[in-house]
Design a protein around this motif. Structure first.
Motif, short mmCIF file in Angstrom:
data_model
loop_
_atom_site.label_atom_id
_atom_site.label_comp_id
_atom_site.label_asym_id
_atom_site.label_seq_id
_atom_site.Cartn_x
_atom_site.Cartn_y
_atom_site.Cartn_z
N PRO A 31 0.82 -1.22 0.00
CA PRO A 31 0.00 0.00 0.00
C PRO A 31 0.85 1.27 0.00
O PRO A 31 1.87 1.36 0.69
N GLN A 32 0.44 2.24 -0.80
CA GLN A 32 1.09 3.55 -0.85
C GLN A 32 0.02 4.63 -0.84
O GLN A 32 -0.97 4.53 -1.58
N GLU A 33 0.22 5.65 0.00
CA GLU A 33 -0.75 6.74 0.10
C GLU A 33 -0.26 7.97 -0.65
O GLU A 33 0.94 8.23 -0.72
N LYS A 34 -1.22 8.72 -1.17
CA LYS A 34 -0.90 9.94 -1.90
C LYS A 34 -2.03 10.94 -1.70
O LYS A 34 -3.20 10.60 -1.80
N THR A 35 -1.67 12.20 -1.41
CA THR A 35 -2.65 13.28 -1.26
C THR A 35 -2.59 14.18 -2.49
O THR A 35 -1.50 14.62 -2.89
N MET A 36 -3.76 14.45 -3.08
CA MET A 36 -3.81 15.24 -4.31
C MET A 36 -4.92 16.28 -4.23
O MET A 36 -5.98 16.04 -3.67
N ARG A 37 -4.63 17.46 -4.80
CA ARG A 37 -5.65 18.47 -5.03
C ARG A 37 -6.11 18.36 -6.48
O ARG A 37 -5.61 17.54 -7.24
N MET A 38 -7.09 19.19 -6.84
CA MET A 38 -7.69 19.07 -8.15
C MET A 38 -6.65 19.19 -9.26
O MET A 38 -5.79 20.07 -9.22
N THR A 39 -6.70 18.28 -10.22
CA THR A 39 -5.86 18.16 -11.42
C THR A 39 -4.44 17.66 -11.10
O THR A 39 -3.65 17.49 -12.01
N GLU A 40 -4.12 17.45 -9.82
CA GLU A 40 -2.81 16.88 -9.51
C GLU A 40 -2.82 15.39 -9.81
O GLU A 40 -3.86 14.73 -9.74
N SER A 41 -1.65 14.84 -10.09
CA SER A 41 -1.56 13.43 -10.46
C SER A 41 -0.22 12.85 -10.01
O SER A 41 0.70 13.59 -9.66
N PHE A 42 -0.13 11.54 -10.06
CA PHE A 42 1.13 10.84 -9.81
C PHE A 42 1.11 9.54 -10.60
O PHE A 42 0.07 9.11 -11.13
N THR A 43 2.29 8.91 -10.70
CA THR A 43 2.44 7.71 -11.52
C THR A 43 2.80 6.52 -10.65
O THR A 43 3.63 6.62 -9.74
N ARG A 44 2.13 5.41 -10.94
CA ARG A 44 2.49 4.16 -10.27
C ARG A 44 2.07 2.98 -11.14
O ARG A 44 0.96 2.95 -11.68
N LEU A 95 -11.16 12.58 2.42
CA LEU A 95 -11.62 13.60 1.49
C LEU A 95 -11.96 14.83 2.32
O LEU A 95 -12.78 14.78 3.23
N GLN A 96 -11.31 15.96 2.03
CA GLN A 96 -11.49 17.16 2.83
C GLN A 96 -11.80 18.36 1.94
O GLN A 96 -11.35 18.45 0.79
N GLU A 97 -12.60 19.29 2.52
CA GLU A 97 -12.93 20.54 1.83
C GLU A 97 -12.83 21.67 2.84
O GLU A 97 -13.35 21.58 3.95
N ASP A 113 -10.35 25.24 -0.74
CA ASP A 113 -9.32 24.18 -0.89
C ASP A 113 -10.00 22.81 -0.77
O ASP A 113 -10.87 22.62 0.08
N GLN A 114 -9.62 21.90 -1.64
CA GLN A 114 -10.11 20.53 -1.61
C GLN A 114 -8.96 19.58 -1.90
O GLN A 114 -8.12 19.86 -2.76
N TRP A 115 -8.93 18.47 -1.18
CA TRP A 115 -7.92 17.46 -1.45
C TRP A 115 -8.44 16.08 -1.09
O TRP A 115 -9.37 15.92 -0.30
N VAL A 116 -7.85 15.09 -1.73
CA VAL A 116 -8.25 13.71 -1.53
C VAL A 116 -6.99 12.88 -1.22
O VAL A 116 -5.93 13.11 -1.81
N LYS A 117 -7.11 11.97 -0.26
CA LYS A 117 -6.02 11.05 0.05
C LYS A 117 -6.45 9.67 -0.42
O LYS A 117 -7.49 9.14 -0.02
N ILE A 118 -5.65 9.08 -1.31
CA ILE A 118 -5.97 7.76 -1.84
C ILE A 118 -4.86 6.78 -1.47
O ILE A 118 -3.72 7.17 -1.19
N GLU A 119 -5.25 5.51 -1.45
CA GLU A 119 -4.29 4.43 -1.22
C GLU A 119 -4.31 3.52 -2.44
O GLU A 119 -5.36 3.07 -2.87
#
Length: 534
Positions: A31-44, A95-97, A113-119
């Motif tokens: 498992p890996q966690e990542k926090t992103m705001r709108m339009t942000e991305s990462f690669t895995r 998920l926070q706003e 501000d809005q952001w989402v933490k995904i695993e």
């Protein structure tokens, strides 16, 4: 509606209800966690994962491949997940706003501000690693791994399987192949039911006998293991090792082993080692180490000696052993190892010990181990005489007071029985106990004292045997709330996310391929039954 149509509809409903129960959840690992705001991305894992938009209590997650092509897009709530190409699990874990005022023209109490933490987790895969190592011997607090042996000697090899992957292995089969014969009727095929990620199996020791040869000879030992992941995919691995058998040569020290030819159970046998220095000069720091066949135990000795030998000196070392059960025991070449001046030497000839007498084992079993309160349980005590002489067996078992399992403060009584068992014969007795209380109850082991019928008067031979204890878990009867019966589908771990635009087909759950055949057989039998009635 025709009866045949009704039957087809019922079968379809049953398929949809039972299919999920046959599907096994994949092992998602790393498992890996990542926090992103709108339009942000990462690669895995070959995917680009983007937080595209936010809605009430949910986030729109879009997944692209490395070339920018859309793979899937999902609107997912907190604690829900979706699976990408059956390779990656994406779960929303937070998920926070943040809301605030940004000016009269731009608005009050708006999202600032809005952001989402995904695993993200990837599907685990098992990986088999095999080990083939000759069993080491202890000499003066040192472990020596032998790879050269003399003809006729015992070659103990340790085998094990390690799962170096990130998912469990099931239904493993280990197959050993070599030209050498096995000793003690040991097996060359072994089954291991399950091996978790990162775990290693118990060591399997197989004893072979070195063949006779007049020149140095390398002998290969190969092993192959096959196991399956939870989806039934086979995983295989193979490995091999070699041992060397060398012909016998005359050495400076001559080592000969002697043993009592025949003893009776309860008696002790004598093992004698004759060590002779054939040279005309003194040999210092000679180490002698013994190993015994399975089922033979030494009496008051550690089977290791250190001594010096003068010119042409002959030394004798004797010790006592006690057999654990009747049978024929082979003391093979190589069981006595002598070390001096960097040389390893062994005894060259096998010797045999024959042990006679009775030998009894006890088995204690229950007709049910998880009964309902009020149910009667049949307890059976069985004694088997595996020896070659008649035995008198005096049995004692511990039973609940009044033959009733009532409470955690259970008290017990003893009952006894005596039986005469001839060689190869079994005897048993049974009794009923009642389950008047609930909980987990431990029934103590049964015990027995075994005497030889011929030697009964002087009790020359006495054996004590013990069975395993029993654990009985008594449960309350099931309460049926309603007489009606309703067919429902098996519960799922989490609700499936709502898919918004996607260019890939929706995923379907995997099930056992044999189940479809099973349902077709039922369907065929129903149709045939209806045709017969016509």
């Amino acid at each position: 509606m025709k009866p045949i149509c009704k039957i087809i509809i019922i079968l379809i409903i049953l398929c949809s209800a039972i299919y999920p129960a046959f599907a096994e959840e994949p092992e998602w690992v790393d498992p890996q966690e990542k926090t992103m705001r709108m339009t942000e991305s990462f690669t895995r894992g070959g995917y680009v994962i983007e937080a595209t938009d936010f809605y009430d209590s949910s986030a729109l997650i879009t997944v692209f491949d490395t070339k920018g092509n859309l793979v899937t897009r999902n609107l997912t709530r907190i604690n829900d997940y979706f699976v990408v190409d059956d390779r990656m699990n994406i779960t929303i874990i937070d998920l926070q706003e943040v809301r605030g005022n940004i000016g009269a023209n731009l608005g009050f109490n708006v999202s600032v501000d809005q952001w989402v933490k995904i695993e993200t987790r990837v599907k685990g895969s098992p990986s088999i690693k095999l080990s083939i190592i000759p069993k080491g011997i202890e000499i003066k607090n040192r472990t020596i791994v032998r790879r050269t042996y003399i003809p006729g000697s015992e070659i103990p090899i340790n085998f094990s399987i390690r799962n170096e992957g990130k998912a469990k292995l099931k239904d493993m089969i280990l197959k050993i192949n070599t030209s050498m014969p096995v000793l003690y009727n040991e097996k060359l095929n072994y089954e291991i039911l399950e091996l978790g990620a990162g775990n290693e199996s118990d060591v399997i020791t197989v004893r072979f006998q070195a063949p006779y040869t007049e020149e140095r000879k390398l002998i290969s030992i190969s092993v192959e293991a096959t196991g399956y992941d939870i989806f039934g995919k086979a995983h295989r691995a193979a490995d091999s090792a070699s041992v060397e058998v060398i012909p016998q040569f005359d050495n400076k020290i001559e080592l000969i082993k002697y043993v009592s030819e025949k003893v009776y159970m309860g008696d002790v046998a004598t093992v004698s080692l004759s060590i002779k220095n054939n040279g005309s000069y003194k040999i210092d720091n000679v180490n002698l180490t013994e190993s015994l066949p399975q089922g033979i135990e030494p009496i008051d000795t550690n089977l290791s000696w250190n001594f010096n030998l003068g010119p042409f000196e002959q030394k004798t070392i004797s010790y006592m052993v006690k057999p654990q059960k009747p049978g024929t025991y082979l003391f093979l070449p190589g069981g006595s190892i002598i070390e001096y001046q960097g040389i390893l030497d062994y005894n060259k000839k096998p010797v045999k010990l024959i042990v006679g007498g009775p030998y009894v084992i006890l088995l204690k079993s229950a007709s049910s181990y998880d009964p309902v309160k009020g149910e009667k349980i049949n307890i059976t005590i069985e004694a088997k005489n595996l020896g070659d002489a008649t035995a008198i067996v005096k049995l004692i078992d511990t039973i609940p007071v009044n033959y009733s399992l009532a409470s955690e403060d259970q008290t017990y009584d003893n009952i006894s029985d005596t039986m005469v068992l001839h060689p190869g014969i079994s005897g048993s007795f049974s009794y009923l106990i009642f389950t008047s209380g609930t909980g987990s109850f431990i029934l103590p082991p049964a015990r027995a004292t075994i005497l030889d019928k011929i030697m009964y008067k002087d009790e020359r031979y006495t054996q004590n045997a013990t069975s395993a204890e029993l654990i009985i878990k008594v449960r309350e009867p099931l309460e049926i709330e309603s007489p009606s019966v309703k067919i429902t589908s098996a519960p799922r771990k989490s609700a499936s996310p709502v898919s918004i635009e996607t260019n890939v087909p929706a995923e379907t759950p995997k099930s056992s391929p044999g189940f479809e055949v099973y349902m077709l057989i039922i369907f065929f039998l129903v149709i045939r039954k209806l045709n017969i009635r016509k």
